[in-house]
Write an enzyme that holds these catalytic residues in place. Structure first.
Site, PDB file in Angstrom:
ATOM      1  N   LYS A 183     -17.448  16.857 -13.988  1.00 17.93           N
ATOM      2  CA  LYS A 183     -17.798  15.342 -13.982  1.00 17.93           C
ATOM      3  C   LYS A 183     -19.148  15.290 -14.444  1.00 17.93           C
ATOM      4  O   LYS A 183     -20.086  15.943 -14.356  1.00 17.93           O
ATOM      5  CB  LYS A 183     -17.753  14.866 -12.721  1.00 17.93           C
ATOM      6  CG  LYS A 183     -16.319  14.671 -11.782  1.00 17.93           C
ATOM      7  CD  LYS A 183     -15.558  13.855 -12.647  1.00 17.93           C
ATOM      8  CE  LYS A 183     -13.972  13.975 -12.134  1.00 17.93           C
ATOM      9  NZ  LYS A 183     -13.089  13.402 -12.656  1.00 17.93           N
ATOM     10  N   LYS A 223      -1.395  12.234 -19.409  1.00 16.73           N
ATOM     11  CA  LYS A 223      -1.901  10.705 -19.788  1.00 16.73           C
ATOM     12  C   LYS A 223      -0.717  10.259 -20.921  1.00 16.73           C
ATOM     13  O   LYS A 223      -0.323  11.403 -21.809  1.00 16.73           O
ATOM     14  CB  LYS A 223      -3.112  10.668 -20.529  1.00 16.73           C
ATOM     15  CG  LYS A 223      -4.373  11.202 -19.600  1.00 16.73           C
ATOM     16  CD  LYS A 223      -4.640  10.074 -18.539  1.00 16.73           C
ATOM     17  CE  LYS A 223      -5.994  10.625 -18.022  1.00 16.73           C
ATOM     18  NZ  LYS A 223      -6.295   9.302 -17.172  1.00 16.73           N
ATOM     19  N   THR A 224      -0.457   9.056 -20.953  1.00 13.06           N
ATOM     20  CA  THR A 224       0.364   8.552 -22.032  1.00 13.06           C
ATOM     21  C   THR A 224      -0.300   7.081 -22.063  1.00 13.06           C
ATOM     22  O   THR A 224      -0.192   6.179 -21.251  1.00 13.06           O
ATOM     23  CB  THR A 224       1.854   8.509 -21.539  1.00 13.06           C
ATOM     24  OG1 THR A 224       2.896   7.989 -22.582  1.00 13.06           O
ATOM     25  CG2 THR A 224       2.289   7.942 -20.193  1.00 13.06           C
ATOM     26  N   LYS A 276      -5.321  15.309 -23.415  1.00 10.36           N
ATOM     27  CA  LYS A 276      -5.259  15.943 -21.975  1.00 10.36           C
ATOM     28  C   LYS A 276      -3.693  15.641 -21.327  1.00 10.36           C
ATOM     29  O   LYS A 276      -3.206  14.698 -21.538  1.00 10.36           O
ATOM     30  CB  LYS A 276      -6.212  14.869 -21.165  1.00 10.36           C
ATOM     31  CG  LYS A 276      -6.388  15.625 -19.976  1.00 10.36           C
ATOM     32  CD  LYS A 276      -7.464  14.556 -19.082  1.00 10.36           C
ATOM     33  CE  LYS A 276      -7.784  15.301 -17.827  1.00 10.36           C
ATOM     34  NZ  LYS A 276      -9.043  14.391 -17.003  1.00 10.36           N
ATOM     35  N   ASP A 281     -12.006  25.095 -13.653  1.00  9.76           N
ATOM     36  CA  ASP A 281     -13.245  24.319 -13.176  1.00  9.76           C
ATOM     37  C   ASP A 281     -13.563  24.709 -11.711  1.00  9.76           C
ATOM     38  O   ASP A 281     -14.769  24.545 -11.531  1.00  9.76           O
ATOM     39  CB  ASP A 281     -13.284  22.848 -13.549  1.00  9.76           C
ATOM     40  CG  ASP A 281     -12.200  22.102 -12.503  1.00  9.76           C
ATOM     41  OD1 ASP A 281     -11.170  22.891 -12.119  1.00  9.76           O
ATOM     42  OD2 ASP A 281     -12.306  20.854 -12.508  1.00  9.76           O
ATOM     43  N   GLN A 305     -16.786  23.914   0.387  1.00 12.03           N
ATOM     44  CA  GLN A 305     -15.470  24.549  -0.112  1.00 12.03           C
ATOM     45  C   GLN A 305     -15.482  25.907   0.459  1.00 12.03           C
ATOM     46  O   GLN A 305     -14.338  26.574   0.523  1.00 12.03           O
ATOM     47  CB  GLN A 305     -15.198  24.438  -1.534  1.00 12.03           C
ATOM     48  CG  GLN A 305     -14.045  24.929  -2.103  1.00 12.03           C
ATOM     49  CD  GLN A 305     -13.653  24.312  -3.706  1.00 12.03           C
ATOM     50  OE1 GLN A 305     -14.275  23.373  -3.993  1.00 12.03           O
ATOM     51  NE2 GLN A 305     -13.135  25.073  -4.506  1.00 12.03           N
ATOM     52  N   HIS A 310      -1.042  13.058 -10.113  1.00 13.28           N
ATOM     53  CA  HIS A 310      -0.437  12.755 -11.412  1.00 13.28           C
ATOM     54  C   HIS A 310      -0.047  14.004 -11.856  1.00 13.28           C
ATOM     55  O   HIS A 310       0.067  15.240 -11.454  1.00 13.28           O
ATOM     56  CB  HIS A 310      -1.354  11.819 -12.011  1.00 13.28           C
ATOM     57  CG  HIS A 310      -2.561  12.653 -12.265  1.00 13.28           C
ATOM     58  ND1 HIS A 310      -2.980  13.816 -13.259  1.00 13.28           N
ATOM     59  CD2 HIS A 310      -4.035  12.320 -11.962  1.00 13.28           C
ATOM     60  CE1 HIS A 310      -4.235  14.178 -13.120  1.00 13.28           C
ATOM     61  NE2 HIS A 310      -4.740  13.195 -12.340  1.00 13.28           N
ATOM     62  N   THR A 351      -9.107  11.490  -4.374  1.00 18.23           N
ATOM     63  CA  THR A 351      -9.420  10.423  -4.984  1.00 18.23           C
ATOM     64  C   THR A 351      -8.745   9.300  -5.515  1.00 18.23           C
ATOM     65  O   THR A 351      -9.216   8.314  -6.222  1.00 18.23           O
ATOM     66  CB  THR A 351     -10.248  11.070  -6.268  1.00 18.23           C
ATOM     67  OG1 THR A 351      -9.113  11.937  -7.005  1.00 18.23           O
ATOM     68  CG2 THR A 351     -11.378  12.033  -6.054  1.00 18.23           C
ATOM     69  N   HIS A 402      -1.799  17.399 -11.855  1.00 16.66           N
ATOM     70  CA  HIS A 402      -1.833  18.352 -10.606  1.00 16.66           C
ATOM     71  C   HIS A 402      -0.518  18.941 -10.655  1.00 16.66           C
ATOM     72  O   HIS A 402      -0.546  19.859  -9.390  1.00 16.66           O
ATOM     73  CB  HIS A 402      -2.000  17.300  -9.391  1.00 16.66           C
ATOM     74  CG  HIS A 402      -3.027  16.505  -9.286  1.00 16.66           C
ATOM     75  ND1 HIS A 402      -3.238  15.062  -9.244  1.00 16.66           N
ATOM     76  CD2 HIS A 402      -4.287  16.646  -8.867  1.00 16.66           C
ATOM     77  CE1 HIS A 402      -4.465  14.682  -9.284  1.00 16.66           C
ATOM     78  NE2 HIS A 402      -4.900  15.864  -9.092  1.00 16.66           N
TER      79      HIS A 402
END
Length: 429
Positions: free
Chosen positions: A82, A232-233, A229, A194, A173, A45, A40, A48
């Site tokens: 999502k 994230k920063t 989360k 998930d 999948q 990041h 995507t 992962h």
């Protein structure tokens, strides 16, 4: 001790199938296992890292990981987690992202001959014929069961609903799992929590179509102790691509770890021995900061290599001061135990022209240009609230002209808040 025991001890596992049978299965080396990565974006990041590190642990314990990049499923989009349908990407964008992800995974996993595999499900999904697929695969799936899966149920109940194209994702999948079983005798699929419904669908497809036992493991979705989360920063993702998140910024992300998360993150995101990591829970103040330095160094080594980690550590020392790390703290780490290097080569840097710096640049504009704020308004608020610094001094006014008189040792050091730094230098004429 099997790799399953190691993953449990380090805090990876959330759920699994066939607990005793899987333990027995993994006692024999050379087992194939796989995790899928959606293309995507053109970079993975920090979020992962759990699946990436789990594949690396599998390899270190004698198994053969398969990193499956979703060049085919990426054309549809996974509805899991999502609230609305993903934006459709062009095939060229997907292919570009696939190649970028492959390069990043190679930093964590040895893809030497026979040691690991990189696969792209576009190789088998892109050429599928719809009617044969429905006859051969679709007949094993119950819509009644599918709509009870959490990922589908939430979307069906949402205002936007679930599109038919996304409804097919679970079948595709599961077909990936079946294909990897047929090609490589891969019987273990892993993924985030998930993905539990999708993984179970694959396990069931293998059982019904091939009369074989397959296994599934899901990993915990990691959040920080403050509830935010992971990955994230300052509202932005922490990317593994050094062009998106520099090694220095990556290093600082780990340095800024909450005290309550240090031992947990060491167990998840490094390969340091658990007996040493458990000792970290007893550290406080300066010694705990030393453990954070080890965490930052080890994580940056894995993502960007040792040289980049050393440069990032030197840059950090040039801003925050030199340090010494006790030999007793995480002794298995290869981190240098002293750092007095003032070289700040990896500190994020913006170059401005001689003319601009001679005339002067408004402070708020400079903070925006360097990425320390997202907008001019945010820069003004930061300055007005006393959270902006130039060369260690509070910026007195948002329209202060930053000019050549602010140069110290050929640079201007900007700071937003306590820990976000950026260097401004003049371009050579």
């Amino acid at each position: 001790m099997t790799v399953l025991t190691i993953l449990k001890e380090r805090g990876f596992i959330d759920n699994q199938t066939h607990e005793e049978a899987l333990e027995t299965y993994l006692k024999k080396p050379g087992r194939h296992c796989y995790i899928g990565f959606d293309p995507t974006a053109d970079s993975l990041h920090v979020g992962h890292l759990i699946p990436i590190m789990s594949l690396a642990h599998m390899q270190q314990n004698g198994h053969i990981p398969i990193a499956l990049v979703g060049g085919g499923t990426g054309r549809i989009g996974d509805p899991s987690g999502k609230n609305e349908m993903r934006k459709m990407m062009t095939l060229d964008t997907i292919d570009h992202n696939v190649q970028s992800i492959k390069r990043q995974l190679s930093g964590f996993i040895n893809f030497g001959e026979g040691k690991a595999l990189l696969a792209n499900n576009a190789d088998w999904l892109a050429s599928l014929e719809y009617i044969p697929f429905l006859r051969d695969i679709g007949r094993y799936f119950s819509i009644n069961k599918m709509i009870k899966a959490e990922s589908y149920r939430q979307r069906i109940e949402s205002e936007g609903g679930l599109s038919f194209i996304e409804f097919n994702y679970m079948l595709l999948q599961a077909f990936d799992f079946l294909t990897l079983l047929d090609r490589h005798d891969c019987r273990l699929q892993m993924g985030g929590s998930d993905q539990w419904g999708n993984i179970l669908a694959g396990v069931e497809l293998v059982r019904r179509s091939r009369q074989k036992t397959a296994f599934g493991i899901t990993y915990k979705l990691i959040t920080k102790s403050d509830g935010s989360k992971m990955g994230k920063t300052a509202g932005n993702a922490v990317w593994l691509d050094p062009e998106k998140t520099s090694p220095y910024e990556y290093y600082q992300f780990w340095m800024n770890t909450d005290d309550r998360d240090v031992a947990r993150f060491l167990s998840l995101f490094t390969f340091l021995p658990m007996p040493e990591i458990r000792q970290v829970s007893n550290l406080v103040d300066g010694e705990l900061n030393q453990a954070k330095t080890v965490l930052a160094f080890e994580c940056t080594c894995l993502a960007h290599g040792r040289e980049a980690a050393l440069n990032a550590m030197a840059s950090s020392a040039s801003v925050f001061g030199s340090f010494t790390i006790s030999e007793k703290i995480l002794p298995s780490s290869s981190i240098p135990r002293t750092n007095k290097n003032k070289n700040a080569i990896e500190l994020p840097t913006t170059f401005v022209s001689h003319n601009e710096l001679t005339k002067g640049i408004p402070a708020y504009e400079l903070f925006l240009r360097t990425g320390l704020t997202k907008s001019g308004g945010e820069a003004r608020r930061l300055i007005n609230q006393g959270g902006a610094y130039i060369n260690g001094e509070t910026v007195p006014a948002f329209d202060l002209l930053v000019d050549s008189s602010h140069l110290k040792d050929g640079e201007v050091l900007l700071r937003a808040g306590k820990k976000r730094f950026h260097r401004v230098k003049m371009k050579e004429q």
